[in-house]
Design an enzyme around this catalytic site. Structure first.
Site, short mmCIF file in Angstrom:
data_model
loop_
_atom_site.label_atom_id
_atom_site.label_comp_id
_atom_site.label_asym_id
_atom_site.label_seq_id
_atom_site.Cartn_x
_atom_site.Cartn_y
_atom_site.Cartn_z
N ASN A 11 9.10 85.61 -15.12
CA ASN A 11 8.74 86.38 -16.32
C ASN A 11 9.96 86.38 -17.23
O ASN A 11 10.94 87.07 -16.96
CB ASN A 11 8.36 87.81 -15.90
CG ASN A 11 8.07 88.70 -17.09
OD1 ASN A 11 8.03 88.22 -18.24
ND2 ASN A 11 7.88 89.98 -16.84
N LYS A 13 10.19 87.53 -20.11
CA LYS A 13 10.21 88.71 -21.00
C LYS A 13 10.55 88.26 -22.43
O LYS A 13 10.11 87.19 -22.84
CB LYS A 13 11.19 89.77 -20.44
CG LYS A 13 10.88 90.08 -18.96
CD LYS A 13 11.60 91.28 -18.43
CE LYS A 13 11.21 91.50 -16.97
NZ LYS A 13 11.78 92.73 -16.40
N HIS A 95 2.39 95.00 -16.89
CA HIS A 95 3.80 95.12 -16.49
C HIS A 95 4.27 96.53 -16.81
O HIS A 95 3.85 97.13 -17.81
CB HIS A 95 4.64 94.07 -17.25
CG HIS A 95 6.01 93.96 -16.68
ND1 HIS A 95 6.99 94.88 -16.95
CD2 HIS A 95 6.56 93.06 -15.83
CE1 HIS A 95 8.10 94.53 -16.30
NE2 HIS A 95 7.86 93.44 -15.60
N GLU A 97 6.88 97.55 -18.09
CA GLU A 97 7.49 97.68 -19.42
C GLU A 97 6.42 97.88 -20.49
O GLU A 97 6.67 98.49 -21.53
CB GLU A 97 8.37 96.46 -19.71
CG GLU A 97 9.65 96.50 -18.88
CD GLU A 97 10.25 95.16 -18.54
OE1 GLU A 97 9.90 94.15 -19.18
OE2 GLU A 97 11.09 95.13 -17.61
N GLU A 165 5.89 95.82 -8.31
CA GLU A 165 7.22 95.90 -8.92
C GLU A 165 7.64 97.36 -9.05
O GLU A 165 7.25 98.04 -10.02
CB GLU A 165 7.20 95.27 -10.32
CG GLU A 165 6.79 93.81 -10.33
CD GLU A 165 7.31 93.09 -11.57
OE1 GLU A 165 8.04 92.12 -11.41
OE2 GLU A 165 7.01 93.54 -12.69
N GLY A 171 15.52 94.95 -12.88
CA GLY A 171 16.73 94.77 -13.68
C GLY A 171 17.89 95.65 -13.26
O GLY A 171 18.87 95.79 -13.99
N SER A 210 14.51 92.67 -9.14
CA SER A 210 15.84 92.25 -8.67
C SER A 210 15.79 91.19 -7.57
O SER A 210 16.63 91.18 -6.67
CB SER A 210 16.67 93.46 -8.22
OG SER A 210 16.89 94.34 -9.32
P1 13P Z 1 14.13 91.44 -12.65
O1 13P Z 1 13.90 90.29 -11.70
O2 13P Z 1 15.02 91.10 -13.78
O3 13P Z 1 14.52 92.69 -11.91
O4 13P Z 1 12.70 91.75 -13.34
C1 13P Z 1 11.58 91.89 -12.55
C2 13P Z 1 10.39 91.91 -13.43
O5 13P Z 1 10.16 92.85 -14.16
C3 13P Z 1 9.51 90.75 -13.39
O6 13P Z 1 8.31 90.98 -14.05
#
Ligand code: 13P
Length: 247
Positions: A11, A13, A95, A97, A165, A171, A210
């Site tokens: 992803n 983002k 997601h 976010e 997740e 992150g 992560s």
């Molecule tokens: P990270 O791997 O940067 O922690 O992000 C995970 C994520 O949100 C994937 O959709």
């Protein structure tokens, strides 16, 4: 029991420009022969060109979100049909976010999943608890509730995946213990079986949050982990390939 084919999806983002396309090419070249299905979900504007860049490789391209309507007066939005038209094969939905930042509810995510299926896209539906919810002992109830609310009945018999997740692991460099991941993935599997029957055994349950080359093997070989949804570490071919090769 049928084992799902593992899926490892990156992803990106809101990262990546056209100059990043060679990175995608390096990922595709480096993962040829992997037993996992590999996907990259770049910003929508890169989907079409990335599909051209990766033509003839096994890497799939996906979107990061899609609107629930096919077309209409929804300024700034992109429909599942548009993603498919650009060459996408999968789409990340719900997601955290977007749940936290754009007010997406389970019901909205379910509508988006219906739209994705109608457009021929394979949904990757994201679920996950916040730190407060985990500390309050609510993680299992929250996540299985999200699974029930976000997965429409139309997914029965269709290709899809669920990505667990934990919000606090995204992150941050923090990850749940392997036992915590397995407990959650088993609970998600039981909920999928209840909702869709044994046919859903082929739907992989991805872990995200992560994931990096150093912890990939332990996570990917945990019980009921059918792959990974990778954020930051999917932006660099070496890191993403390190994760893919851990399988
Ligand atoms: P990270 O791997 O940067 O922690 O992000 C995970 C994520 O949100 C994937 O959709």
């Amino acid at each position: 029991m049928v084992q799902p084919t593992p899926l490892i999806a990156g992803n990106w983002k809101m990262n990546g420009l056209r100059a990043s396309l060679p990175e995608a090419r390096a990922i595709a070249d480096g993962c040829a022969g992997s037993r996992a299905r590999v996907a990259i979900c770049p910003p929508s504007l890169l989907i079409h060109e990335m599909c051209e860049e990766l033509a003839g490789t096994s890497v799939l391209v996906g979107g990061q979100d899609a609107h629930w309507e096919t077309s209409g007066a929804f300024t700034g939005e992109i429909s599942a049909q548009m993603l498919a038209d650009a060459g996408a094969r999968l789409v990340i939905l719900g997601h955290s976010e977007r749940r936290a930042g754009c007010g997406e509810t389970d019901a909205i995510v379910a509508r988006k999943a219906q739209a994705a299926l109608a457009a021929g896209l394979e949904p990757i539906v994201c679920v996950g608890e916040t730190l407060e919810q985990r500390q309050a002992g609510e993680a299992l109830a929250v996540v299985t509730g999200q699974v029930r609310g976000s997965l429409p009945a139309e997914l029965a018999g269709r290709a899809f995946s669920v990505a667990y997740e934990p919000v606090w692991a995204i992150g941050t460099g923090l990850t749940p213990t392997t036992a915590e991941i397995e407990e959650m993935h088993r609970a998600i599997r039981a909920t999928l079986t209840e909702l869709f029957g044994p046919a859903s055994d082929t739907a992989p349950i991805l872990y995200g949050g992560s994931v990096k080359p150093a912890n990939a093997a332990e996570i990917l070989y945990a019980a009921e982990v059918g792959g990974a949804l990778v954020g930051g570490a999917s932006l660099k071919a070496d890191d993403f390939l390190g994760i893919i090769r851990a399988l």
